[in-house]
Design an enzyme around this catalytic site. Structure first.
Site, PDB file in Angstrom:
ATOM      1  N   SER A  60       0.839  -1.198   0.000  1.00  0.00           N
ATOM      2  CA  SER A  60       0.000   0.000   0.000  1.00  0.00           C
ATOM      3  C   SER A  60       0.871   1.244   0.000  1.00  0.00           C
ATOM      4  CB  SER A  60      -0.892   0.007   1.246  1.00  0.00           C
ATOM      5  OG  SER A  60      -1.460   1.298   1.405  1.00  0.00           O
ATOM      6  N   HIS A 112      -1.383  -1.411  -4.136  1.00  0.00           N
ATOM      7  CA  HIS A 112      -2.637  -1.035  -3.480  1.00  0.00           C
ATOM      8  C   HIS A 112      -2.668   0.491  -3.318  1.00  0.00           C
ATOM      9  CE1 HIS A 112      -6.117  -1.936  -0.883  1.00  0.00           C
ATOM     10  NE2 HIS A 112      -5.676  -0.976  -0.085  1.00  0.00           N
ATOM     11  N   ASP A 157      -4.851   3.631  -1.957  1.00  0.00           N
ATOM     12  CA  ASP A 157      -5.935   3.990  -1.039  1.00  0.00           C
ATOM     13  C   ASP A 157      -6.460   5.390  -1.347  1.00  0.00           C
ATOM     14  OD1 ASP A 157      -6.168   1.733   0.810  1.00  0.00           O
ATOM     15  OD2 ASP A 157      -4.105   2.243   1.366  1.00  0.00           O
ATOM     16  N   MET A 166      -9.135   8.134  -0.260  1.00  0.00           N
ATOM     17  CA  MET A 166      -9.994   8.523   0.871  1.00  0.00           C
ATOM     18  C   MET A 166     -10.484   9.949   0.661  1.00  0.00           C
ATOM     19  SD  MET A 166      -7.883   7.079   4.131  1.00  0.00           S
ATOM     20  CE  MET A 166      -6.811   5.631   4.041  1.00  0.00           C
ATOM     21  N   HIS A 224      -8.462   0.993  -3.823  1.00  0.00           N
ATOM     22  CA  HIS A 224      -9.361   0.810  -2.680  1.00  0.00           C
ATOM     23  C   HIS A 224     -10.033   2.152  -2.396  1.00  0.00           C
ATOM     24  CE1 HIS A 224      -9.654  -0.159   1.930  1.00  0.00           C
ATOM     25  NE2 HIS A 224     -10.840  -0.083   1.361  1.00  0.00           N
ATOM     26  N   PHE A 269      -6.924   4.698   8.255  1.00  0.00           N
ATOM     27  CA  PHE A 269      -5.532   5.064   8.535  1.00  0.00           C
ATOM     28  C   PHE A 269      -4.641   3.827   8.464  1.00  0.00           C
ATOM     29  CE2 PHE A 269      -8.173   8.198  10.600  1.00  0.00           C
ATOM     30  CZ  PHE A 269      -7.555   9.398  10.262  1.00  0.00           C
TER      31      PHE A 269
HETATM   32  C1  DX5 Z   1      -6.295   1.903   5.609  1.00  0.00           C
HETATM   33  C2  DX5 Z   1      -5.902   1.426   4.254  1.00  0.00           C
HETATM   34  C3  DX5 Z   1      -4.807   0.433   4.227  1.00  0.00           C
HETATM   35  C4  DX5 Z   1      -3.511   0.868   4.858  1.00  0.00           C
HETATM   36  C5  DX5 Z   1      -2.904  -0.337   5.502  1.00  0.00           C
HETATM   37  O1  DX5 Z   1      -7.648   2.192   5.705  1.00  0.00           O
HETATM   38  O2  DX5 Z   1      -6.998   0.860   3.577  1.00  0.00           O
HETATM   39  O3  DX5 Z   1      -4.568  -0.041   2.915  1.00  0.00           O
HETATM   40  O4  DX5 Z   1      -2.594   1.415   3.962  1.00  0.00           O
HETATM   41  O5  DX5 Z   1      -1.780   0.042   6.191  1.00  0.00           O
HETATM   42  P1  DX5 Z   1      -1.033  -0.942   7.182  1.00  0.00           P
HETATM   43  O6  DX5 Z   1      -0.538  -2.095   6.363  1.00  0.00           O
HETATM   44  O7  DX5 Z   1       0.035  -0.095   7.733  1.00  0.00           O
HETATM   45  O8  DX5 Z   1      -2.024  -1.386   8.217  1.00  0.00           O
HETATM   46 ZN    ZN Z   2      -6.544  -0.121   1.667  1.00  0.00          ZN
END
Ligand code: DX5
Ligand code: ZN
Length: 226
Positions: free
Chosen positions: A11, A35, A37, A39, A68, A145
């Site tokens: 990610s 990945h 993210d 938001m 995502h 987060f």
């Molecule tokens: C959080 C994101 C994740 C995040 C995971 O809501 O969807 O993809 O980047 O981060 P880690 O692997 O640090 O938990």
């Molecule tokens: Zn994610």
């Protein structure tokens, strides 16, 4: 029970955004998916990146994008990510009235369709929808987060879906996101997960590519048919 070989998806949320293209290239040969993210400061409190950044980043790597979407109104925005060349576009069940219709739109736009289930959402109401999807993303934290602690109880959802997939012969990736690291990935793999998102565990490591290899090895050895 057999599961496909594991997908490891770093990610970029945990990457250094001032050198994002280099951070992506650091995992280019090790990872399966990247990945991404998205938001919107409404569906989740956090705010990250949107379509223009994803469009620019698309030209910087050959890795398939696993987008995502942690946003409201995914019906309006999700197809744009498919048009931008995302391999898989995942939106949240909690943000969508008609997930099957949106999955159809995403597939028509040339992407794989993913459904995400947040920490407090039960899986049962969605089991019958799964034939419309290519990916089911089970959050192992509360979405919003990076760097949070993995919640092992979420693997009960994974086990329920894995049974459902096996019984229905569904072609569905079961993905987890949140707190995946060397000390948590094995239990997730043993529960039947076959796609693993890892932010902190990859980009917090001295050698991100080596971290991906290590996670993959742990997942392979812990898989149910291993
Ligand atoms: C959080 C994101 C994740 C995040 C995971 O809501 O969807 O993809 O980047 O981060 P880690 O692997 O640090 O938990
Ligand atoms: Zn994610």
């Amino acid at each position: 029970m057999t599961v496909p070989p594991p997908i490891i998806a770093p990610s970029i949320l945990a990457a250094d955004f001032s050198r994002l293209a280099e951070e992506v290239r650091a995992v280019e040969d090790a990872a399966d998916w990247l990945h991404v993210d998205v938001m919107d400061n409404h569906f989740v409190p956090n705010l990250t990146i949107g379509l223009p950044v994803v469009q620019s980043l698309r030209a910087a790597t050959k890795l398939p994008f696993d987008v995502h979407l942690m946003i409201m109104d995914p019906k309006r925005w999700a197809p744009g990510y498919a048009d931008a060349g995302a391999y898989n576009v995942t939106f949240h069940a909690e943000a969508c009235d008609d997930p099957v219709a949106l999955a159809r739109d995403l597939r028509a736009a040339g992407a794989r369709a993913g459904l995400a289930i947040d920490r407090d959402t039960p899986i049962e109401p969605y089991l019958d929808l799964l034939p419309s999807f290519d990916t089911l993303l089970i959050m192992t934290i509360k979405a919003g987060f990076g760097g949070q602690r993995f919640i092992p109880q979420m693997l009960d959802k994974v086990r329920a879906v894995r049974q459902h997939v096996a019984a229905g012969h569904l072609d569905l990736r079961i993905e987890v996101d949140g707190g995946i690291a060397a000390d948590t990935i094995e239990q997730a793999a043993a529960a039947g997960v076959d796609a693993f998102v890892a932010g902190t565990a990859v980009y917090g490591a001295d050698d991100p590519a080596e971290a991906v290899h290590r996670l993959r090895g742990l997942a392979e050895r812990a898989a149910p048919d291993a």
